[in-house]
Motif scaffolding. Structure first.
Motif, short mmCIF file in Angstrom:
data_model
loop_
_atom_site.label_atom_id
_atom_site.label_comp_id
_atom_site.label_asym_id
_atom_site.label_seq_id
_atom_site.Cartn_x
_atom_site.Cartn_y
_atom_site.Cartn_z
N THR A 23 0.83 -1.21 0.00
CA THR A 23 0.00 0.00 0.00
C THR A 23 0.86 1.26 0.00
OG1 THR A 23 -0.10 0.03 2.42
CG2 THR A 23 -1.83 -1.19 1.26
N ALA A 24 2.11 1.14 -0.42
CA ALA A 24 3.04 2.27 -0.38
C ALA A 24 2.53 3.43 -1.23
CB ALA A 24 4.42 1.83 -0.88
N PRO A 25 2.70 4.67 -0.74
CA PRO A 25 2.27 5.83 -1.53
C PRO A 25 3.12 5.98 -2.78
CG PRO A 25 3.48 6.53 0.42
CD PRO A 25 3.27 5.06 0.55
N LYS A 26 2.56 6.65 -3.78
CA LYS A 26 3.25 6.77 -5.06
C LYS A 26 4.39 7.77 -5.01
CE LYS A 26 -0.94 5.52 -7.63
NZ LYS A 26 -1.98 5.97 -8.60
N ASP A 27 4.15 8.94 -4.42
CA ASP A 27 5.18 9.98 -4.35
C ASP A 27 5.31 10.44 -2.90
OD1 ASP A 27 5.76 10.22 -7.22
OD2 ASP A 27 3.72 11.00 -7.35
N PRO A 28 5.95 9.64 -2.04
CA PRO A 28 6.00 9.98 -0.62
C PRO A 28 6.89 11.18 -0.33
CG PRO A 28 7.40 8.09 -1.08
CD PRO A 28 6.66 8.40 -2.36
N PHE A 29 6.46 11.97 0.63
CA PHE A 29 7.31 13.04 1.17
C PHE A 29 6.95 13.22 2.63
CE2 PHE A 29 3.47 15.28 -0.02
CZ PHE A 29 3.31 16.28 0.92
N ASN A 30 7.86 13.83 3.37
CA ASN A 30 7.64 13.96 4.80
C ASN A 30 8.52 15.08 5.35
OD1 ASN A 30 6.74 13.22 7.46
ND2 ASN A 30 8.74 12.27 7.77
N ASP B 284 10.77 4.82 12.17
CA ASP B 284 9.33 4.77 11.93
C ASP B 284 8.91 5.78 10.86
OD1 ASP B 284 9.07 2.84 13.85
OD2 ASP B 284 8.50 4.20 15.45
N ALA B 285 9.67 6.86 10.73
CA ALA B 285 9.32 7.92 9.78
C ALA B 285 10.20 7.89 8.54
CB ALA B 285 9.43 9.28 10.47
N ASP B 286 10.84 6.75 8.30
CA ASP B 286 11.68 6.61 7.10
C ASP B 286 10.81 6.07 5.97
OD1 ASP B 286 13.59 6.27 5.20
OD2 ASP B 286 14.57 4.56 6.17
N PHE B 287 10.33 6.95 5.11
CA PHE B 287 9.41 6.55 4.05
C PHE B 287 10.19 6.18 2.79
CE2 PHE B 287 6.92 9.13 6.96
CZ PHE B 287 5.88 8.25 7.21
N THR B 288 11.10 5.26 2.97
CA THR B 288 11.84 4.68 1.86
C THR B 288 11.30 3.28 1.63
OG1 THR B 288 13.81 5.92 2.50
CG2 THR B 288 14.11 4.07 0.99
#
Length: 654
Positions: free
Chosen positions: A212-219, A590-594
């Motif tokens: 379910t990973a997002p297509k263009d993640p940013f944070n 936890d906040a590493d959206f790789t």
């Protein structure tokens, strides 16, 4: 082509009954004698032959009807597509949804966790109702039988996803031919857990990984580094991953009151270190830093801090002991000095124990190579240590340490060259309002001069020269170690007169403090959802943990390990001791959206969520099943037609 229930194929024996009915039964023949056949028309003969042909066609139609019914009951399907097993009425499916806090990432107004529960709901609606469904309960650590998944029971949490435990529980509970479906965003850490346990699964078990990973993640996130009581300053770093932060507001709050703020802008995949100065009388024991920005993941927009008691920081100075004694003296003479112990050793005398005890490593006028130092700088030991490395333009000390030479060439500058100026150049501070140099009366030190140094230093410039070269810079390795590089020696040397000026002591102190601030002392941090060794295990007295509203959360005493589930500021009440604040922050992992993926192979399939739902929906509209139903309907109509024709008796002509 294959069958879900091959036992039904025995139903084809019904064709034998049809053969017996059509061809083996004895017909009653009534013999009539005629004197001549000339009065019979030729059409009567043709009608008799046609009637026999229709009987054969009727048999074939009935035989095909039996074959079609058997195929439907046996569950004919394409065995080349492993997803067809989901439509097997007799199969058993085990499911797991990632409960880690990263699933709270919001895309298109829905969190990844909501998307995961929606995927599971869709699957349960598509597969046959007779399929047994077991869902993993994150609290009990077991798979629980439930036909209709209740999405209200899903809860995300801080800490590890627990995928490894779920796979091992499936291995112990399920049969060999059962299916395990994992629904997750598959961060790198989660995927590593899957890689570590996938080999324990049976070759007959199908594992379906639905992403379910997002297509263009940013944070965007904020991280508190320290609180300096003497300066009444809170130091923090703002990170922008995947997208530029055009405008954000960072605030400091104490007791629910905003006591400081700062606007910030960060380039894509970069970070900005900020210092927010507040009134000394407002700096209490604890507070929080908040980032206000348009962010799809808000759980790392707040970090907490407490005003730590003044603690000593050990320094190990490696190199020529005569030249480096002034560095030790400067650290001891610094205002509000916290540097202790300060150890000065030559390169050949350094041991791993010396490095282990020090918080900061300073390398200046390196005289001899050192095996422990080489292991340190190559990240083979103590990757959390900060390093201040002073380069000598003439001695070429980098030749003594291959590890340092490689790292400096990669990150600190590949084209370093010597520059000699008989008149000398002055050190220039980039900005006296920054936390590093706050309090300096002016940006240029007129009496300090540098005569010989290296140019083309790369990284973040901390101190420049009056001719626009970088004198001191910093950079961070991918492994996390922060380096501070100086283009000229900082001890007793002919290359500069720094140690003879009033600029020297604050320079050494500020650069050393910056080096320590640049690397988080992770060992001192408590992360939400991460177990740590109980500090009171084996002790006579224990401690109680209280929330901000005074509710007792835990009692720590005999447990080998302990954990706090959520970030925040807690109160530690140790038996017989004064109360202390306990700061618990979010884990950066936890906040590493790789995200990552892998190719489907063998009994393991990897599918994006939309692709997966589309694939099993198409399987429900099985071409084989539709074709058989159409064939069966056509055969039934044909059978009725042929049966009516063959059973109709011809009427005699009057």
């Amino acid at each position: 082509m294959s069958f879900f229930e091959p036992l039904y194929i025995w139903g084809l024996l019904a064709i034998a009954a049809l053969i017996a009915v059509h061809f083996l039964r004895k017909r009653k023949v009534q013999r009539l004698e005629f004197s001549t056949l000339r009065f019979f028309s030729t059409s009567a003969v043709r009608t008799s032959r046609l009637r026999n042909l229709k009987k054969i066609l009727l048999f074939l139609a009935r035989a095909l009807i039996v074959i079609a019914i058997v195929a439907l009951f046996a569950g004919i399907h394409n065995k080349d597509n492993p997803l067809h097993i989901l439509h097997n009425p007799g199969t058993t499916v085990y499911t797991w949804i990632d409960p880690s806090i990263s699933m709270e990432y919001v895309e298109d107004d829905f969190s990844l966790g909501e998307r995961a529960t929606s995927v599971l709901d869709s699957v349960l609606q598509i597969i046959p109702s007779s399929v047994l469904h077991y869902h993993y309960n994150d609290i009990s650590g077991e798979f629980v039988l439930e036909r209709n998944f209740n999405s209200d029971t899903y809860r995300s949490r801080f800490g590890s996803s627990g995928l490894e435990h779920a796979v091992r529980e499936f291995k112990q509970t399920a049969d060999e031919n059962d299916i395990l479906m994992l629904i997750s965003d598959f961060q790198q850490n989660t995927l590593k857990q899957l890689e570590s346990v996938k080999d324990i699964l049976s070759a007959q078990s199908l594992l379906i990984a639905v992403s379910t990973a997002p297509k263009d993640p940013f944070n965007y996130s904020v991280r508190v580094h320290s609180v300096e009581e003497g300066e009444s300053t809170v130091y923090a770093t703002i990170y922008a991953m995947g997208k530029k932060l055009d405008s954000g507001l960072v605030t400091v709050e104490i007791d629910g009151m905003r006591v400081g703020e700062k606007n910030v802008s960060v380039e894509k995949d970069d970070s900005v270190r900020i210092a927010i100065q507040i009134s000394p009388d407002l700096l209490q024991n604890k507070g929080k830093v908040r980032l206000f920005a348009e962010d799809p993941f808000s759980y790392d927009n707040t970090d907490f801090f407490s005003k730590s008691e003044k603690s000593n920081q050990g320094v190990l100075i490696i190199g020529n002991t005569h030249d480096n004694r002034v560095i030790a003296s400067a650290l001891k003479s610094a205002r509000n000095s916290r540097w202790s112990p300060i150890v000065v050793k030559s390169g050949s005398e350094v041991t791993s124990g010396d490095i282990r005890e020090a918080h900061l490593i300073i390398v200046n006028s390196l005289d001899e190579p050192s095996r422990p130092l080489d292991l340190l700088l190559s990240n083979k030991t103590f990757p959390e240590k900060s390093v201040l490395y002073c380069l000598d333009p003439l001695a070429n000390d980098l030749q003594l340490l291959p590890s340092a030479r490689q790292i400096v060439s990669q990150h600190g500058g590949q084209n370093l060259s010597e520059l000699h100026d008989d008149n000398g150049t002055h050190p220039v501070i980039p900005d006296t309002t920054l936390g590093l140099w706050r309090g300096f009366p002016k940006t240029v030190s007129d009496n300090a001069r540098v005569f010989r140094y290296l140019t083309n230093l790369e990284g973040r410039a901390l101190l420049n020269t009056s001719n626009n070269n970088t004198l001191i810079s910093s950079f961070t390795e991918p492994q996390g170690r922060r380096w501070v590089l100086c283009a000229t020696p900082l001890g007793i040397t002919d290359h500069n007169n720094l140690y003879q000026t009033g600029f020297y002591v604050p320079l050494i102190d500020r650069i050393a403090r910056y080096a320590l601030l640049s690397v988080l002392q992770e060992d001192d941090r408590w992360y939400a959802g991460v177990s740590r060794m109980n500090p009171f295990f084996g002790e006579e007295n224990g401690a109680e943990i209280y929330t901000a509203n005074g509710r007792m959360l835990h009692r720590w005493h005999t447990q080998p390990s302990v954990m706090i589930e959520k970030p925040g500021i807690y109160t530690l009440k140790q038996d017989g001791e004064a109360h202390k604040p306990l700061v618990v922050t979010y884990n950066p992992e936890d906040a590493d959206f790789t995200y990552d993926s892998f190719d489907s192979e063998g009994n393991i399939l990897f599918k994006e969520s939309e692709q997966f739902i589309s694939a099993i929906s198409e399987l429900r509209n099985n071409v084989w099943s539709f074709g058989i139903w159409i064939l069966l309907s056509s055969l039934l109509v044909a059978e009725l037609f042929l049966w009516g024709k063959t059973s109709t008796k011809p009427t005699s002509k009057k």
